[in-house]
Design a protein around this motif. Structure first.
Motif, PDB file in Angstrom:
ATOM      1  N   SER A  23       0.843  -1.185   0.000  1.00 23.03           N
ATOM      2  CA  SER A  23       0.000   0.000   0.000  1.00 23.03           C
ATOM      3  C   SER A  23       0.881   1.238   0.000  1.00 23.03           C
ATOM      4  O   SER A  23       2.115   1.153   0.014  1.00 23.03           O
ATOM      5  N   SER A  24       0.258   2.399  -0.029  1.00 18.58           N
ATOM      6  CA  SER A  24       1.010   3.654   0.056  1.00 18.58           C
ATOM      7  C   SER A  24       1.789   3.699   1.364  1.00 18.58           C
ATOM      8  O   SER A  24       1.357   3.170   2.393  1.00 18.58           O
ATOM      9  N   GLN A  25       2.962   4.327   1.332  1.00 19.20           N
ATOM     10  CA  GLN A  25       3.782   4.434   2.532  1.00 19.20           C
ATOM     11  C   GLN A  25       3.124   5.294   3.599  1.00 19.20           C
ATOM     12  O   GLN A  25       3.533   5.272   4.756  1.00 19.20           O
ATOM     13  N   THR A  26       2.106   6.052   3.201  1.00 19.93           N
ATOM     14  CA  THR A  26       1.430   6.937   4.160  1.00 19.93           C
ATOM     15  C   THR A  26       0.074   6.405   4.596  1.00 19.93           C
ATOM     16  O   THR A  26      -0.657   7.093   5.293  1.00 19.93           O
ATOM     17  N   SER A  27      -0.283   5.181   4.182  1.00 15.59           N
ATOM     18  CA  SER A  27      -1.586   4.630   4.536  1.00 15.59           C
ATOM     19  C   SER A  27      -1.415   3.314   5.277  1.00 15.59           C
ATOM     20  O   SER A  27      -0.340   2.705   5.254  1.00 15.59           O
ATOM     21  N   ASN A  28      -2.479   2.875   5.930  1.00 13.77           N
ATOM     22  CA  ASN A  28      -2.454   1.623   6.658  1.00 13.77           C
ATOM     23  C   ASN A  28      -2.523   0.441   5.694  1.00 13.77           C
ATOM     24  O   ASN A  28      -3.041   0.545   4.575  1.00 13.77           O
ATOM     25  N   HIS A  29      -2.019  -0.690   6.143  1.00 11.34           N
ATOM     26  CA  HIS A  29      -2.056  -1.894   5.317  1.00 11.34           C
ATOM     27  C   HIS A  29      -3.507  -2.341   5.137  1.00 11.34           C
ATOM     28  O   HIS A  29      -4.327  -2.182   6.033  1.00 11.34           O
ATOM     29  N   ALA A  30      -3.799  -2.928   3.974  1.00 19.42           N
ATOM     30  CA  ALA A  30      -5.174  -3.348   3.666  1.00 19.42           C
ATOM     31  C   ALA A  30      -5.641  -4.442   4.626  1.00 19.42           C
ATOM     32  O   ALA A  30      -4.878  -5.340   4.982  1.00 19.42           O
ATOM     33  N   GLN A  34     -12.158  -5.839   5.682  1.00 17.30           N
ATOM     34  CA  GLN A  34     -12.702  -4.489   5.626  1.00 17.30           C
ATOM     35  C   GLN A  34     -14.123  -4.474   5.046  1.00 17.30           C
ATOM     36  O   GLN A  34     -14.419  -5.145   4.058  1.00 17.30           O
ATOM     37  N   SER A 181       4.862   8.451  -2.690  1.00 18.41           N
ATOM     38  CA  SER A 181       4.358   7.834  -1.462  1.00 18.41           C
ATOM     39  C   SER A 181       4.169   6.331  -1.617  1.00 18.41           C
ATOM     40  O   SER A 181       3.953   5.633  -0.638  1.00 18.41           O
TER      41      SER A 181
END
Length: 205
Positions: A23-30, A34, A181
């Motif tokens: 994922s993006s380095q600035t977001s939480n892992h999937a 969910q 990111s």
């Protein structure tokens, strides 16, 4: 304002595979568990079934293909816009949008008549068919229009020009360039394709 909230999940096995993607380095892992929520103002479930709305939202990226059709296949001139006056530029843009709508409308009618997904019809082939049809409709009497219209709809879905069904593909969100990111793309970061499955098949409402 009243809204309708539709909740759904991705089929567990597929969701777990997607969670392995970087994922993006600035977001939480999937999170494979969910819960996704789609908010809409279309309140009538009979008129707009939940599954159809979810699938339509999944295909929102198709707008990119529509933009390419207008920029590449409909704009025959080498210049983006020929007009110099702002009012005429706006007129050209409206004309381009109307032309694209007309081509897509005929493609939709043809696909519905044969119970086909309109994505299977070729846009470039449709332009050629409609270009020829314009001359034919101008030469024949009005009584012949119904016959020509049926032939036109059949020509738009000529079997030899049909595109293969869209594959349900997923790719990790990575980039080749630095200073982003997202993580750098690596050889082991490959996508996967679900054969003989559509997005509807992996939904759990």
């Amino acid at each position: 304002m009243q809204v309708r909230v539709i909740a759904y999940r991705i089929e567990p096995h597929t969701a777990e595979r997607l969670a392995e993607f970087p994922s993006s380095q600035t977001s939480n892992h999937a999170d494979p568990r969910q819960l996704h929520r789609l908010v809409t103002t279309l309140l009538d479930p009979q008129q707009a079934p939940a599954l159809e709305l979810i699938n339509c939202y999944h295909e929102r990226w198709e707008i990119e293909a529509c933009i390419a059709e207008q920029k590449t296949h409909l704009r025959l001139s080498g210049q983006p816009l020929r007009s110099k006056d702002p009012v005429l530029v706006r007129q050209e843009l409206y004309g381009l949008l109307l032309a694209h709508y007309i081509v897509r409308w005929w493609m939709h009618q043809s696909a519905c008549e044969a119970n086909l997904d309109s994505d299977r019809l070729s846009f470039t082939h449709a332009i050629e068919v409609l270009d020829t049809a314009c001359y034919e409709f101008a030469l024949v009497p009005r009584e012949e229009f119904p016959r020509l219209q049926q032939r036109l709809l059949a020509d738009l879905r000529e079997p030899s020009t049909l595109l293969p069904p869209r594959r349900l593909r997923f790719y990790p969100r990575v980039v080749k360039r630095a200073y982003s990111s997202f993580h750098r793309k690596r050889p082991e970061q490959q996508g996967f394709t679900l054969k003989k499955q559509s997005f509807k098949d992996i939904l759990r409402i």
